[in-house]
Design a protein around this motif. Structure first.
Motif, PDB file in Angstrom:
ATOM      1  N   HIS A 359     -57.181  -9.250 -23.440  1.00 27.28           N
ATOM      2  CA  HIS A 359     -56.431  -8.095 -23.934  1.00 27.28           C
ATOM      3  C   HIS A 359     -56.003  -7.180 -22.783  1.00 27.28           C
ATOM      4  O   HIS A 359     -54.884  -6.652 -22.787  1.00 27.28           O
ATOM      5  N   ASP A 360     -56.878  -7.012 -21.808  1.00 24.43           N
ATOM      6  CA  ASP A 360     -56.552  -6.163 -20.667  1.00 24.43           C
ATOM      7  C   ASP A 360     -55.387  -6.747 -19.876  1.00 24.43           C
ATOM      8  O   ASP A 360     -54.451  -6.028 -19.501  1.00 24.43           O
ATOM      9  N   LEU A 361     -55.429  -8.046 -19.632  1.00 23.61           N
ATOM     10  CA  LEU A 361     -54.347  -8.696 -18.895  1.00 23.61           C
ATOM     11  C   LEU A 361     -53.040  -8.644 -19.675  1.00 23.61           C
ATOM     12  O   LEU A 361     -51.968  -8.382 -19.105  1.00 23.61           O
ATOM     13  N   TRP A 362     -53.112  -8.864 -20.965  1.00 26.73           N
ATOM     14  CA  TRP A 362     -51.895  -8.794 -21.784  1.00 26.73           C
ATOM     15  C   TRP A 362     -51.320  -7.375 -21.791  1.00 26.73           C
ATOM     16  O   TRP A 362     -50.101  -7.198 -21.693  1.00 26.73           O
ATOM     17  N   SER A 363     -52.192  -6.370 -21.897  1.00 27.25           N
ATOM     18  CA  SER A 363     -51.725  -4.977 -21.894  1.00 27.25           C
ATOM     19  C   SER A 363     -51.036  -4.636 -20.580  1.00 27.25           C
ATOM     20  O   SER A 363     -50.004  -3.959 -20.566  1.00 27.25           O
ATOM     21  N   ILE A 364     -51.598  -5.117 -19.482  1.00 30.82           N
ATOM     22  CA  ILE A 364     -50.978  -4.867 -18.179  1.00 30.82           C
ATOM     23  C   ILE A 364     -49.617  -5.550 -18.110  1.00 30.82           C
ATOM     24  O   ILE A 364     -48.634  -4.976 -17.628  1.00 30.82           O
ATOM     25  N   GLY A 365     -49.555  -6.784 -18.601  1.00 30.07           N
ATOM     26  CA  GLY A 365     -48.275  -7.486 -18.604  1.00 30.07           C
ATOM     27  C   GLY A 365     -47.222  -6.779 -19.427  1.00 30.07           C
ATOM     28  O   GLY A 365     -46.044  -6.730 -19.046  1.00 30.07           O
ATOM     29  N   GLU A 366     -47.628  -6.205 -20.565  1.00 32.07           N
ATOM     30  CA  GLU A 366     -46.680  -5.459 -21.390  1.00 32.07           C
ATOM     31  C   GLU A 366     -46.231  -4.175 -20.697  1.00 32.07           C
ATOM     32  O   GLU A 366     -45.069  -3.791 -20.770  1.00 32.07           O
ATOM     33  N   ALA A 367     -47.176  -3.515 -20.014  1.00 34.24           N
ATOM     34  CA  ALA A 367     -46.846  -2.241 -19.372  1.00 34.24           C
ATOM     35  C   ALA A 367     -45.905  -2.416 -18.186  1.00 34.24           C
ATOM     36  O   ALA A 367     -45.139  -1.510 -17.858  1.00 34.24           O
ATOM     37  N   VAL A 368     -45.965  -3.572 -17.537  1.00 34.03           N
ATOM     38  CA  VAL A 368     -45.144  -3.786 -16.336  1.00 34.03           C
ATOM     39  C   VAL A 368     -44.024  -4.782 -16.601  1.00 34.03           C
ATOM     40  O   VAL A 368     -43.509  -5.400 -15.679  1.00 34.03           O
ATOM     41  N   SER A 369     -43.655  -4.935 -17.854  1.00 34.04           N
ATOM     42  CA  SER A 369     -42.602  -5.903 -18.182  1.00 34.04           C
ATOM     43  C   SER A 369     -41.255  -5.530 -17.574  1.00 34.04           C
ATOM     44  O   SER A 369     -40.361  -6.367 -17.477  1.00 34.04           O
TER      45      SER A 369
END
Length: 537
Positions: A359-369
């Motif tokens: 979840h942390d990695l996915w959230s980071i990916g969404e934030a820096v899309s």
């Protein structure tokens, strides 16, 4: 300019770095609610800004006060990509268009600050003269003080001083040597093995009412030898490796421009956000699977008889009192169940941490899309690939644990003399058309339910990881292969003792599982390396 009853300032786009831009915005109180007379409420303070960011509905973990204080200070510290998103929400006054504009402006300002920071480092000693003493002090404190102490000093009455089961449980996987937890689990079952020798139940047979002589010794029990000597230590080793990588290397590289302290703060808040999950798992594992199951399955039958459970090493004192006495059996089973429930609590903690990393990695990916840099996207892809391979390995081990538990439970009710001859007999019965081995006696089998919970929980984490991290086109083929192996293992688990010859499917699944443990890339590793080399050349 006002927007949504807040003071709104448009992005200046004047080439300022983050420190210069933030100083002006904080002094003006950009994004603050207007007072009752409709005038600006004044400048931001670290406490007010930290509270405002933490009150954003979609920001579940909030922001640490110490992090916000660093933004206000004259130092080299910038802002992480994740916090840019929340600060843009404040400055954009909850307007989607304005928030997007501020997110781009803050990202560019942070990039300019990073460029200046690199120039300062190249300049060497001259930087020390340009930075005020307060900045030097803040930077030194920032680099030397551990994150936990900073949090405690900031809010001595806050929740960080209280005991946190989530943080303490996570520490088993992230602090000290990666060998500590697997070695402790192995040492525990080894100690129980020695105790079984001392009590004489390491290898014992008994004659069942239907004339079958069964091996029920402790060391012949597959769900104690294979699970606690091999599968659980490997599971803990893989989880420890992944959590350590993500916390110390992967996460700081992606979100904080190498700022380890800020990344550790954010990770600690992410772990703490799942606090209720840790307590729920602790309650289930220790109270229900440990204490109550021991009382119902072992203690009461040993003291009063009955229970309609298959005889094993724990209830051997009932049918073979000359081998082990009831008091000895009570003590031994009590120690074994205590060890078991603690180990399985840590197993589920590992699953929670795997979910947290995903979840942390996915959230980071969404934030820096919105960051199109090729190098950054490559780092994000490599991190996702490494995380997913670790998830696959842990899923395979979790399913193997469930399979072995169900196998042992099914063996106790079968007509096999020991678990090896039972499996060999089942395999041969598929070719000769016999089904004598599976024709057993009906008993209560609580281990079937326990193994089902483990299998379901493990598969849920794998499916969640596949959905969140497996969308990358280059990763689809490996993901399909991983999913196929997991599906074979799930089918093998569900079909145990369901038909004559189930052990053939089980053997195929175990072979694929072993291959997947050694090569989680499933043959794609060399191809990826060749592809990278060709693209570079």
């Amino acid at each position: 300019m006002f927007r949504n009853e807040k003071l709104f300032l448009p992005p200046p786009r004047d080439g300022s770095d983050f420190k210069e831009l933030f100083k002006r915005l904080a002094a003006a109180g950009a994004g603050r609610l207007l007072d009752k007379d409709g005038f600006p409420a004044g400048p931001w303070t670290p406490e007010l800004l930290a509270e405002a960011i933490s009150l954003i509905d979609s920001n579940r973990v909030g922001v640490d006060l110490r992090t916000v204080q660093l933004w206000f200070q004259e130092n080299e510290k910038g802002i992480s990509t994740a916090n840019i998103r929340w600060l843009a929400r404040i400055l954009g006054c909850d307007d989607p268009v304005a928030t997007s504009e501020w997110q781009m402006e803050l990202s560019e300002a942070q990039s300019r600050l990073s460029a200046k920071r690199r120039e300062w480092k190249r300049a060497g000693g001259s930087v020390a003269q340009e930075i005020p003493d307060t900045a030097v002090t803040a930077t030194i404190d920032d680099e030397t003080d551990p994150p936990v102490e900073l949090t405690l000093d900031t809010d001595p009455k806050g929740p960080s001083r209280r005991f946190s089961l989530a943080r303490e449980s996570e520490a088993f996987f992230s602090r000290g040597s990666p060998l500590n937890l697997p070695a402790s689990v192995f040492a525990g079952v080894t100690a129980l093995g020695f105790l079984s020798y001392l009590t004489g139940i390491h290898s014992v047979t008994y004659g069942r009412a239907d004339g079958v002589v069964k091996q029920v010794g402790f060391l012949w029990t597959a769900n104690w030898t294979f699970v606690f000597m091999i599968f659980l230590p490997l599971f803990f080793a893989f989880v420890t490796e992944l959590v350590t990588f993500w916390k110390d290397e992967g996460r700081p590289k992606l979100v904080a421009q190498g700022d380890k302290m800020e990344s550790d703060h954010a990770w600690a808040r992410t772990v703490q956000a799942s606090s209720y999950s840790y307590w729920a798992v602790f309650l289930i594992c220790v109270v229900f699977a440990g204490l109550l199951q021991w009382i119902g399955v072992s203690l009461i039958p040993l003291l009063k008889g009955g229970g309609n459970y298959a005889t094993d090493w724990g209830s051997l004192a009932i049918v073979r009192p000359e081998v082990i006495s009831v008091p000895e059996a009570v003590v031994f089973t009590g120690l074994a169940y205590l060890y078991m429930c603690l180990c399985f609590y840590l197993f589920f903690v590992g699953l929670i941490l795997l979910y947290t990393v995903i979840h942390d990695l996915w959230s980071i990916g969404e934030a820096v899309s919105n960051r199109p840099e090729v190098d950054y996207q490559h780092e994000l892809y490599e991190a996702s690939l490494r995380v997913m391979r670790a998830i696959f390995r842990c899923t395979v081990l979790g399913l193997l644990i469930a399979i072995v538990m169900k196998l042992q439970s099914a063996y106790l009710t079968s007509r096999g003399e020991n678990i090896v001859s039972w499996l060999v007999g089942d395999m041969s019965s598929a070719f000769y058309g016999r089904n004598d081995v599976s024709a057993g006696i009906i008993y209560r089998r609580p281990t079937h339910y326990s193994s089902l919970l483990i299998a379901i929980s493990t598969c849920v984490v794998f499916v969640y990881g596949s959905i969140r991290l497996g969308v990358e086109r280059r990763f689809c083929m490996s993901l399909w292969r991983m999913s196929a192996i997991v599906a074979v293992l799930v089918a093998s688990y569900l079909l145990i003792d369901a038909f004559a010859g189930f052990s053939i499917l089980l053997g195929v699944g175990v072979l694929f599982a072993i291959y997947g443990l050694f090569d989680p890339g499933l043959g794609r590793g060399q191809a990826s390396k060749l592809g990278n080399n060709q693209s570079v050349s």
